[in-house]
Design an enzyme around this catalytic site. Sequence first.
Site, PDB file in Angstrom:
ATOM      1  N   ASP A   1      -0.624 -75.000  34.264  1.00 39.87           N
ATOM      2  CA  ASP A   1      -0.118 -74.559  32.965  1.00 39.87           C
ATOM      3  C   ASP A   1       1.399 -74.723  32.930  1.00 39.87           C
ATOM      4  O   ASP A   1       1.965 -75.299  31.991  1.00 39.87           O
ATOM      5  CB  ASP A   1      -0.498 -73.089  32.743  1.00 39.87           C
ATOM      6  CG  ASP A   1       0.049 -72.552  31.432  1.00 39.87           C
ATOM      7  OD1 ASP A   1      -0.062 -73.272  30.417  1.00 39.87           O
ATOM      8  OD2 ASP A   1       0.598 -71.440  31.422  1.00 39.87           O
TER       9      ASP A   1
ATOM     10  N   TYR B   1      -6.616 -67.081  36.020  1.00 46.56           N
ATOM     11  CA  TYR B   1      -6.956 -66.915  34.609  1.00 46.56           C
ATOM     12  C   TYR B   1      -8.297 -66.193  34.417  1.00 46.56           C
ATOM     13  O   TYR B   1      -8.514 -65.567  33.394  1.00 46.56           O
ATOM     14  CB  TYR B   1      -7.040 -68.276  33.913  1.00 46.56           C
ATOM     15  CG  TYR B   1      -5.744 -68.778  33.336  1.00 46.56           C
ATOM     16  CD1 TYR B   1      -4.586 -68.835  34.102  1.00 46.56           C
ATOM     17  CD2 TYR B   1      -5.677 -69.222  32.010  1.00 46.56           C
ATOM     18  CE1 TYR B   1      -3.407 -69.311  33.580  1.00 46.56           C
ATOM     19  CE2 TYR B   1      -4.498 -69.701  31.476  1.00 46.56           C
ATOM     20  CZ  TYR B   1      -3.369 -69.739  32.260  1.00 46.56           C
ATOM     21  OH  TYR B   1      -2.200 -70.215  31.734  1.00 46.56           O
TER      22      TYR B   1
ATOM     23  N   ASP C   1       3.918 -78.100  31.171  1.00 47.10           N
ATOM     24  CA  ASP C   1       4.989 -77.930  30.172  1.00 47.10           C
ATOM     25  C   ASP C   1       6.266 -78.632  30.627  1.00 47.10           C
ATOM     26  O   ASP C   1       6.961 -79.270  29.837  1.00 47.10           O
ATOM     27  CB  ASP C   1       5.284 -76.443  29.914  1.00 47.10           C
ATOM     28  CG  ASP C   1       4.491 -75.889  28.734  1.00 47.10           C
ATOM     29  OD1 ASP C   1       3.406 -76.438  28.453  1.00 47.10           O
ATOM     30  OD2 ASP C   1       4.963 -74.921  28.102  1.00 47.10           O
TER      31      ASP C   1
ATOM     32  N   LYS D   1       0.719 -73.159  46.921  1.00 46.15           N
ATOM     33  CA  LYS D   1       1.711 -72.262  47.518  1.00 46.15           C
ATOM     34  C   LYS D   1       1.138 -71.760  48.845  1.00 46.15           C
ATOM     35  O   LYS D   1       1.010 -70.550  49.077  1.00 46.15           O
ATOM     36  CB  LYS D   1       2.006 -71.120  46.520  1.00 46.15           C
ATOM     37  CG  LYS D   1       3.173 -70.240  46.870  1.00 46.15           C
ATOM     38  CD  LYS D   1       4.535 -70.886  46.694  1.00 46.15           C
ATOM     39  CE  LYS D   1       5.638 -69.964  47.190  1.00 46.15           C
ATOM     40  NZ  LYS D   1       6.970 -70.601  47.190  1.00 46.15           N
TER      41      LYS D   1
ATOM     42  N   ASP E   1       6.996 -74.538  43.916  1.00 48.46           N
ATOM     43  CA  ASP E   1       8.408 -74.397  43.535  1.00 48.46           C
ATOM     44  C   ASP E   1       9.139 -75.726  43.721  1.00 48.46           C
ATOM     45  O   ASP E   1       9.910 -76.166  42.861  1.00 48.46           O
ATOM     46  CB  ASP E   1       9.091 -73.257  44.323  1.00 48.46           C
ATOM     47  CG  ASP E   1       8.848 -73.303  45.826  1.00 48.46           C
ATOM     48  OD1 ASP E   1       7.981 -74.087  46.284  1.00 48.46           O
ATOM     49  OD2 ASP E   1       9.521 -72.551  46.561  1.00 48.46           O
TER      50      ASP E   1
HETATM   51  C1  IPM Z   1      -2.221 -74.216  27.525  1.00 53.72           C
HETATM   52  C2  IPM Z   1      -1.865 -72.895  26.919  1.00 53.72           C
HETATM   53  C3  IPM Z   1      -3.000 -71.918  27.207  1.00 53.72           C
HETATM   54  C4  IPM Z   1      -3.104 -71.755  28.701  1.00 53.72           C
HETATM   55  C5  IPM Z   1      -2.902 -70.547  26.521  1.00 53.72           C
HETATM   56  C6  IPM Z   1      -2.653 -70.681  25.043  1.00 53.72           C
HETATM   57  C7  IPM Z   1      -4.120 -69.716  26.795  1.00 53.72           C
HETATM   58  O1  IPM Z   1      -0.644 -72.445  27.382  1.00 53.72           O
HETATM   59  O2  IPM Z   1      -3.280 -74.770  27.175  1.00 53.72           O
HETATM   60  O3  IPM Z   1      -1.453 -74.710  28.343  1.00 53.72           O
HETATM   61  O4  IPM Z   1      -2.366 -70.952  29.288  1.00 53.72           O
HETATM   62  O5  IPM Z   1      -3.933 -72.424  29.305  1.00 53.72           O
HETATM   63 MG    MG Z   2       0.405 -73.869  28.571  1.00 55.11          MG
END
Ligand code: IPM
Ligand code: MG
Length: 370
Positions: free
Chosen positions: A245, A143, A249, A189, A221
Amino acid sequence: MAQAFRITALPGDGIGAEVMEAALAVLEHVGASATVAFEVTTRPIGGAAIEAHGRPIDEATLEVCRAADAILLGAVGGPQWDRLPTESRPERALLRLREALGLFTNLRPAKVYAALVQASSLKEEVVADTDLVVVRELTGGIYFGQPRGYDDQRGWNTLVYTRNEVERIARVAMELALKRRGKVTSVHKANVLESSQFWRDVVHQVAEEYPGVTLDDMYVDNAAMQLVRQPGQFDVILTQNMFGDILSDVAAMITGSLGMLPSASLGDKHALYEPVHGSAPDIAGQGQANPLAMIASVAMMLTISLERPELGARLEQAIEQTLAAGYRTADIAASGAQVIGTDEMTRQVLESYDRINAATESHQEAIKED
Ligand code: IPM
Ligand code: MG
Protein backbone atom coordinates in the site's frame (compact mmCIF):
# COMPACT_ATOMS: atom_id res chain seq x y z
CA MET A 1 -20.40 -12.03 -34.05
CA ALA A 2 -19.18 -9.74 -31.33
CA GLN A 3 -17.79 -11.34 -28.22
CA ALA A 4 -19.96 -10.11 -25.32
CA PHE A 5 -18.58 -9.33 -21.88
CA ARG A 6 -20.41 -8.53 -18.67
CA ILE A 7 -18.84 -5.60 -16.86
CA THR A 8 -19.80 -4.34 -13.41
CA ALA A 9 -19.14 -0.61 -12.99
CA LEU A 10 -18.71 0.71 -9.44
CA PRO A 11 -18.16 4.48 -9.80
CA GLY A 12 -18.05 5.22 -6.05
CA ASP A 13 -17.43 8.73 -4.75
CA GLY A 14 -15.88 12.06 -5.70
CA ILE A 15 -13.95 11.92 -8.94
CA GLY A 16 -14.63 8.16 -9.03
CA ALA A 17 -17.90 8.92 -10.80
CA GLU A 18 -16.21 11.29 -13.25
CA VAL A 19 -13.44 8.92 -14.29
CA MET A 20 -15.93 6.06 -14.53
CA GLU A 21 -17.84 8.08 -17.12
CA ALA A 22 -14.60 8.23 -19.09
CA ALA A 23 -14.14 4.47 -18.75
CA LEU A 24 -17.66 3.78 -19.99
CA ALA A 25 -17.18 6.12 -22.94
CA VAL A 26 -14.04 4.17 -23.80
CA LEU A 27 -15.88 0.85 -23.60
CA GLU A 28 -18.63 2.11 -25.84
CA HIS A 29 -16.08 3.36 -28.31
CA VAL A 30 -14.00 0.18 -28.31
CA GLY A 31 -17.19 -1.85 -28.70
CA ALA A 32 -18.24 0.22 -31.72
CA SER A 33 -15.00 -0.40 -33.58
CA ALA A 34 -14.09 -3.98 -32.68
CA THR A 35 -15.74 -7.36 -32.40
CA VAL A 36 -16.55 -6.93 -28.73
CA ALA A 37 -19.66 -5.84 -26.88
CA PHE A 38 -19.96 -4.77 -23.26
CA GLU A 39 -23.01 -5.22 -21.12
CA VAL A 40 -22.50 -2.83 -18.22
CA THR A 41 -24.29 -2.98 -14.86
CA THR A 42 -23.66 0.00 -12.59
CA ARG A 43 -23.96 -0.23 -8.78
CA PRO A 44 -23.26 2.28 -5.99
CA ILE A 45 -20.35 1.57 -3.67
CA GLY A 46 -18.63 3.36 -0.77
CA GLY A 47 -20.18 6.65 0.35
CA ALA A 48 -22.67 6.51 -2.53
CA ALA A 49 -23.92 3.16 -1.24
CA ILE A 50 -24.07 4.44 2.34
CA GLU A 51 -26.34 7.23 1.10
CA ALA A 52 -28.41 4.83 -1.02
CA HIS A 53 -28.97 1.99 1.44
CA GLY A 54 -26.94 2.56 4.60
CA ARG A 55 -23.98 0.26 3.97
CA PRO A 56 -20.76 0.73 1.93
CA ILE A 57 -21.51 -2.40 -0.11
CA ASP A 58 -24.44 -4.80 -0.08
CA GLU A 59 -24.85 -8.47 -0.92
CA ALA A 60 -26.71 -7.66 -4.18
CA THR A 61 -23.72 -5.67 -5.43
CA LEU A 62 -21.36 -8.51 -4.51
CA GLU A 63 -23.60 -10.86 -6.50
CA VAL A 64 -23.48 -8.61 -9.56
CA CYS A 65 -19.70 -8.52 -9.20
CA ARG A 66 -19.47 -12.30 -8.95
CA ALA A 67 -21.47 -12.67 -12.15
CA ALA A 68 -19.28 -10.26 -14.14
CA ASP A 69 -16.37 -11.05 -16.44
CA ALA A 70 -14.60 -8.06 -14.91
CA ILE A 71 -15.26 -5.21 -12.48
CA LEU A 72 -14.31 -1.56 -12.91
CA LEU A 73 -14.09 0.65 -9.85
CA GLY A 74 -13.66 4.44 -9.66
CA ALA A 75 -12.75 5.47 -6.10
CA VAL A 76 -14.38 5.52 -2.67
CA GLY A 77 -14.38 7.84 0.34
CA GLY A 78 -14.86 11.46 1.30
CA PRO A 79 -14.70 13.75 4.35
CA GLN A 80 -18.44 13.40 5.06
CA TRP A 81 -17.91 9.73 6.03
CA ASP A 82 -14.60 10.15 7.87
CA ARG A 83 -16.08 9.96 11.37
CA LEU A 84 -17.82 6.62 10.84
CA PRO A 85 -16.50 3.53 12.65
CA THR A 86 -14.11 1.31 10.61
CA GLU A 87 -16.80 -1.24 9.79
CA SER A 88 -19.13 1.29 8.16
CA ARG A 89 -16.62 3.46 6.29
CA PRO A 90 -16.60 3.66 2.48
CA GLU A 91 -13.13 1.99 2.35
CA ARG A 92 -14.71 -1.07 3.93
CA ALA A 93 -16.42 -1.77 0.60
CA LEU A 94 -13.07 -2.21 -1.14
CA LEU A 95 -11.74 -4.52 1.55
CA ARG A 96 -14.97 -6.50 1.52
CA LEU A 97 -14.79 -6.88 -2.28
CA ARG A 98 -11.17 -8.03 -2.15
CA GLU A 99 -11.99 -10.54 0.56
CA ALA A 100 -15.31 -11.82 -0.84
CA LEU A 101 -13.97 -12.25 -4.37
CA GLY A 102 -10.60 -13.66 -3.30
CA LEU A 103 -8.62 -10.91 -5.05
CA PHE A 104 -5.26 -11.82 -3.51
CA THR A 105 -3.05 -10.26 -6.19
CA ASN A 106 -2.68 -6.55 -6.68
CA LEU A 107 -0.65 -5.43 -9.69
CA ARG A 108 0.41 -1.80 -9.71
CA PRO A 109 2.65 -1.00 -12.66
CA ALA A 110 4.60 2.27 -12.55
CA LYS A 111 6.01 3.34 -15.85
CA VAL A 112 7.19 6.79 -16.81
CA TYR A 113 5.69 8.12 -20.03
CA ALA A 114 8.38 9.82 -22.08
CA ALA A 115 6.21 12.92 -22.43
CA LEU A 116 5.84 13.21 -18.66
CA VAL A 117 9.36 12.87 -17.25
CA GLN A 118 9.26 16.52 -16.30
CA ALA A 119 6.05 16.13 -14.33
CA SER A 120 7.78 14.04 -11.67
CA SER A 121 8.84 15.73 -8.46
CA LEU A 122 12.15 13.89 -8.87
CA LYS A 123 14.92 14.80 -11.31
CA GLU A 124 14.49 13.68 -14.89
CA GLU A 125 17.65 11.54 -14.89
CA VAL A 126 16.44 9.71 -11.77
CA VAL A 127 13.00 8.79 -13.06
CA ALA A 128 13.62 8.37 -16.79
CA ASP A 129 14.07 4.59 -16.87
CA THR A 130 11.37 3.68 -14.31
CA ASP A 131 9.45 0.60 -15.38
CA LEU A 132 8.39 -1.52 -12.44
CA VAL A 133 5.42 -3.41 -11.08
CA VAL A 134 4.47 -3.63 -7.43
CA VAL A 135 2.96 -7.06 -6.75
CA ARG A 136 1.10 -6.49 -3.53
CA GLU A 137 -0.52 -9.29 -1.52
CA LEU A 138 -4.07 -8.05 -1.06
CA THR A 139 -6.17 -10.33 1.12
CA GLY A 140 -3.87 -11.18 4.03
CA GLY A 141 -1.49 -9.62 6.51
CA ILE A 142 -2.32 -6.89 8.96
CA TYR A 143 -5.31 -5.62 6.94
CA PHE A 144 -7.26 -8.78 7.74
CA GLY A 145 -5.57 -10.32 10.81
CA GLN A 146 -7.53 -11.25 13.93
CA PRO A 147 -7.76 -10.23 16.71
CA ARG A 148 -8.12 -6.53 16.03
CA GLY A 149 -9.73 -3.69 17.92
CA TYR A 150 -9.28 -0.82 20.29
CA ASP A 151 -10.56 0.43 23.61
CA ASP A 152 -9.62 3.58 25.47
CA GLN A 153 -6.34 2.05 26.70
CA ARG A 154 -5.10 -0.05 23.77
CA GLY A 155 -5.38 -0.51 20.04
CA TRP A 156 -4.26 -3.72 18.33
CA ASN A 157 -3.95 -5.49 15.00
CA THR A 158 -2.49 -8.84 14.07
CA LEU A 159 -0.04 -9.59 11.29
CA VAL A 160 -0.14 -13.21 10.09
CA TYR A 161 0.87 -14.81 6.81
CA THR A 162 0.25 -18.45 5.99
CA ARG A 163 2.42 -20.57 3.71
CA ASN A 164 -0.30 -20.81 1.08
CA GLU A 165 -0.80 -17.03 1.02
CA VAL A 166 2.89 -16.34 0.53
CA GLU A 167 3.45 -19.12 -1.99
CA ARG A 168 0.66 -18.09 -4.33
CA ILE A 169 1.60 -14.40 -4.43
CA ALA A 170 5.28 -15.31 -4.82
CA ARG A 171 4.37 -17.43 -7.87
CA VAL A 172 2.49 -14.50 -9.41
CA ALA A 173 5.58 -12.32 -9.00
CA MET A 174 7.94 -14.96 -10.42
CA GLU A 175 5.72 -15.62 -13.45
CA LEU A 176 5.42 -11.91 -14.10
CA ALA A 177 9.20 -11.44 -13.82
CA LEU A 178 9.72 -14.15 -16.44
CA LYS A 179 7.69 -12.04 -18.89
CA ARG A 180 9.65 -8.92 -17.94
CA ARG A 181 13.32 -8.45 -16.98
CA GLY A 182 13.56 -11.50 -14.74
CA LYS A 183 14.12 -9.73 -11.42
CA VAL A 184 12.08 -9.95 -8.21
CA THR A 185 12.79 -7.86 -5.12
CA SER A 186 11.08 -9.34 -2.07
CA VAL A 187 10.40 -6.48 0.34
CA HIS A 188 9.88 -7.21 4.04
CA LYS A 189 11.11 -6.35 7.53
CA ALA A 190 12.82 -9.62 8.45
CA ASN A 191 15.30 -7.83 10.72
CA VAL A 192 12.44 -7.15 13.13
CA LEU A 193 9.30 -9.20 12.35
CA GLU A 194 8.91 -12.99 12.52
CA SER A 195 6.10 -12.82 9.96
CA SER A 196 8.65 -11.26 7.61
CA GLN A 197 11.28 -13.92 8.33
CA PHE A 198 8.66 -16.47 7.34
CA TRP A 199 7.76 -14.45 4.22
CA ARG A 200 11.44 -14.19 3.23
CA ASP A 201 12.04 -17.94 3.60
CA VAL A 202 8.91 -19.05 1.73
CA VAL A 203 9.64 -16.67 -1.14
CA HIS A 204 13.13 -18.16 -1.43
CA GLN A 205 11.66 -21.66 -1.52
CA VAL A 206 9.28 -20.70 -4.33
CA ALA A 207 12.12 -19.02 -6.22
CA GLU A 208 13.90 -22.37 -6.46
CA GLU A 209 11.21 -23.40 -8.96
CA TYR A 210 12.18 -20.39 -11.11
CA PRO A 211 15.83 -20.61 -12.12
CA GLY A 212 15.19 -17.87 -14.70
CA VAL A 213 14.40 -15.32 -11.98
CA THR A 214 16.90 -13.39 -9.86
CA LEU A 215 15.55 -12.87 -6.35
CA ASP A 216 16.80 -10.15 -4.01
CA ASP A 217 15.65 -9.29 -0.50
CA MET A 218 15.22 -5.72 0.68
CA TYR A 219 14.02 -4.27 3.97
CA VAL A 220 11.01 -2.05 3.49
CA ASP A 221 12.64 1.12 4.85
CA ASN A 222 15.52 0.70 2.43
CA ALA A 223 13.07 -0.05 -0.39
CA ALA A 224 11.25 3.24 0.23
CA MET A 225 14.58 5.04 0.03
CA GLN A 226 15.80 3.14 -3.05
CA LEU A 227 12.53 3.88 -4.86
CA VAL A 228 13.19 7.60 -4.76
CA ARG A 229 16.96 7.24 -5.15
CA GLN A 230 17.09 4.97 -8.21
CA PRO A 231 13.72 3.52 -9.27
CA GLY A 232 15.23 2.06 -12.44
CA GLN A 233 16.86 -0.72 -10.40
CA PHE A 234 13.46 -2.38 -9.80
CA ASP A 235 11.59 -4.77 -12.06
CA VAL A 236 9.05 -6.64 -9.90
CA ILE A 237 8.60 -5.62 -6.26
CA LEU A 238 6.91 -8.39 -4.28
CA THR A 239 5.51 -7.43 -0.90
CA GLN A 240 2.85 -7.85 1.74
CA ASN A 241 -0.42 -5.97 1.92
CA MET A 242 0.53 -2.95 4.02
CA PHE A 243 4.05 -2.40 2.67
CA GLY A 244 2.57 -2.64 -0.83
CA ASP A 245 0.00 0.00 0.00
CA ILE A 246 2.71 2.43 1.03
CA LEU A 247 5.33 1.62 -1.60
CA SER A 248 2.84 1.76 -4.46
CA ASP A 249 1.96 5.35 -3.57
CA VAL A 250 5.67 6.21 -3.63
CA ALA A 251 6.11 4.38 -6.94
CA ALA A 252 3.11 6.20 -8.37
CA MET A 253 4.47 9.62 -7.56
CA ILE A 254 7.74 8.86 -9.35
CA THR A 255 5.76 8.81 -12.58
CA GLY A 256 4.54 12.35 -12.10
CA SER A 257 1.02 11.92 -10.84
CA LEU A 258 -1.10 9.51 -8.91
CA GLY A 259 -3.61 10.28 -11.67
CA MET A 260 -1.65 8.18 -14.16
CA LEU A 261 -1.52 4.76 -12.57
CA PRO A 262 -3.83 1.83 -13.18
CA SER A 263 -4.14 -1.32 -11.11
CA ALA A 264 -5.52 -4.83 -11.32
CA SER A 265 -6.75 -6.90 -8.38
CA LEU A 266 -6.90 -10.54 -9.37
CA GLY A 267 -8.07 -13.79 -7.85
CA ASP A 268 -8.62 -17.27 -9.22
CA LYS A 269 -12.13 -16.44 -10.42
CA HIS A 270 -12.62 -12.66 -10.37
CA ALA A 271 -10.83 -9.50 -11.36
CA LEU A 272 -11.23 -5.84 -10.49
CA TYR A 273 -9.56 -2.88 -12.20
CA GLU A 274 -9.22 0.55 -10.67
CA PRO A 275 -7.03 3.63 -10.74
CA VAL A 276 -4.54 3.83 -7.85
CA HIS A 277 -5.72 7.36 -6.99
CA GLY A 278 -8.50 8.09 -4.54
CA SER A 279 -11.74 10.06 -4.73
CA ALA A 280 -10.01 13.49 -4.52
CA PRO A 281 -12.89 15.33 -2.81
CA ASP A 282 -11.04 18.65 -3.24
CA ILE A 283 -11.51 18.61 -7.02
CA ALA A 284 -14.66 16.45 -7.26
CA GLY A 285 -17.51 17.70 -9.42
CA GLN A 286 -15.35 20.16 -11.39
CA GLY A 287 -14.66 18.00 -14.43
CA GLN A 288 -10.92 18.44 -13.86
CA ALA A 289 -9.93 14.90 -12.87
CA ASN A 290 -7.31 13.06 -14.89
CA PRO A 291 -9.06 10.05 -16.48
CA LEU A 292 -5.87 8.38 -17.72
CA ALA A 293 -5.37 6.02 -14.77
CA MET A 294 -8.95 4.82 -15.17
CA ILE A 295 -8.56 4.44 -18.94
CA ALA A 296 -5.27 2.58 -18.44
CA SER A 297 -7.15 0.31 -16.02
CA VAL A 298 -9.61 -0.45 -18.82
CA ALA A 299 -6.61 -1.33 -21.00
CA MET A 300 -5.36 -3.75 -18.33
CA MET A 301 -8.83 -5.29 -18.17
CA LEU A 302 -8.93 -5.80 -21.94
CA THR A 303 -5.51 -7.46 -21.85
CA ILE A 304 -5.74 -9.59 -18.71
CA SER A 305 -9.37 -10.56 -18.12
CA LEU A 306 -10.96 -10.22 -21.54
CA GLU A 307 -7.94 -11.65 -23.32
CA ARG A 308 -7.95 -9.01 -26.02
CA PRO A 309 -4.36 -7.76 -25.61
CA GLU A 310 -4.39 -6.12 -29.04
CA LEU A 311 -7.19 -3.80 -27.88
CA GLY A 312 -5.47 -3.12 -24.55
CA ALA A 313 -2.23 -2.28 -26.34
CA ARG A 314 -4.01 0.09 -28.74
CA LEU A 315 -5.62 1.91 -25.84
CA GLU A 316 -2.27 2.24 -24.07
CA GLN A 317 -0.72 3.54 -27.24
CA ALA A 318 -3.57 6.04 -27.53
CA ILE A 319 -2.80 7.36 -24.04
CA GLU A 320 0.86 7.68 -24.93
CA GLN A 321 0.14 9.56 -28.16
CA THR A 322 -2.29 11.90 -26.45
CA LEU A 323 0.38 12.82 -23.92
CA ALA A 324 3.01 13.12 -26.65
CA ALA A 325 0.72 15.54 -28.48
CA GLY A 326 0.86 17.76 -25.39
CA TYR A 327 -2.60 17.32 -23.87
CA ARG A 328 -2.55 17.71 -20.08
CA THR A 329 -4.98 17.69 -17.20
CA ALA A 330 -4.14 20.00 -14.29
CA ASP A 331 -2.33 17.37 -12.22
CA ILE A 332 0.31 16.71 -14.90
CA ALA A 333 0.59 20.16 -16.49
CA ALA A 334 3.74 22.22 -16.24
CA SER A 335 3.04 25.70 -14.92
CA GLY A 336 1.69 27.95 -17.63
CA ALA A 337 0.73 25.02 -19.88
CA GLN A 338 -2.74 24.76 -21.33
CA VAL A 339 -4.97 22.50 -19.28
CA ILE A 340 -7.95 20.42 -20.39
CA GLY A 341 -10.64 18.67 -18.35
CA THR A 342 -11.76 15.07 -17.97
CA ASP A 343 -14.12 14.95 -20.97
CA GLU A 344 -11.74 16.62 -23.37
CA MET A 345 -8.86 14.34 -22.32
CA THR A 346 -11.07 11.31 -22.86
CA ARG A 347 -12.12 12.60 -26.28
CA GLN A 348 -8.48 13.09 -27.27
CA VAL A 349 -7.60 9.54 -26.24
CA LEU A 350 -10.49 8.18 -28.30
CA GLU A 351 -9.43 10.17 -31.33
CA SER A 352 -5.91 8.77 -31.01
CA TYR A 353 -7.42 5.32 -30.64
CA ASP A 354 -9.31 5.80 -33.91
CA ARG A 355 -6.18 6.93 -35.71
CA ILE A 356 -4.27 3.88 -34.44
CA ASN A 357 -7.16 1.64 -35.49
CA ALA A 358 -7.31 3.14 -38.95
CA ALA A 359 -3.56 2.76 -39.38
CA THR A 360 -3.68 -0.88 -38.22
CA GLU A 361 -6.55 -1.65 -40.58
CA SER A 362 -5.00 -0.05 -43.64
CA HIS A 363 -1.80 -1.94 -42.80
CA GLN A 364 -3.77 -5.20 -42.72
CA GLU A 365 -5.50 -4.33 -46.01
CA ALA A 366 -2.10 -3.75 -47.56
CA ILE A 367 -0.91 -7.17 -46.37
CA LYS A 368 -4.03 -8.82 -47.84
CA GLU A 369 -3.51 -7.16 -51.22
CA ASP A 370 0.10 -8.32 -51.46
C1 IPM B 1 -5.37 1.35 -1.85
C2 IPM B 1 -6.09 2.14 -0.81
C3 IPM B 1 -6.86 1.16 0.08
C4 IPM B 1 -5.86 0.26 0.75
C5 IPM B 1 -7.80 1.79 1.12
C6 IPM B 1 -8.72 2.80 0.49
C7 IPM B 1 -8.58 0.74 1.85
O1 IPM B 1 -5.22 2.94 -0.09
O2 IPM B 1 -6.03 0.61 -2.61
O3 IPM B 1 -4.16 1.47 -1.94
O4 IPM B 1 -5.29 0.64 1.79
O5 IPM B 1 -5.63 -0.83 0.26
MG1 MG C 1 -3.24 2.97 -0.87
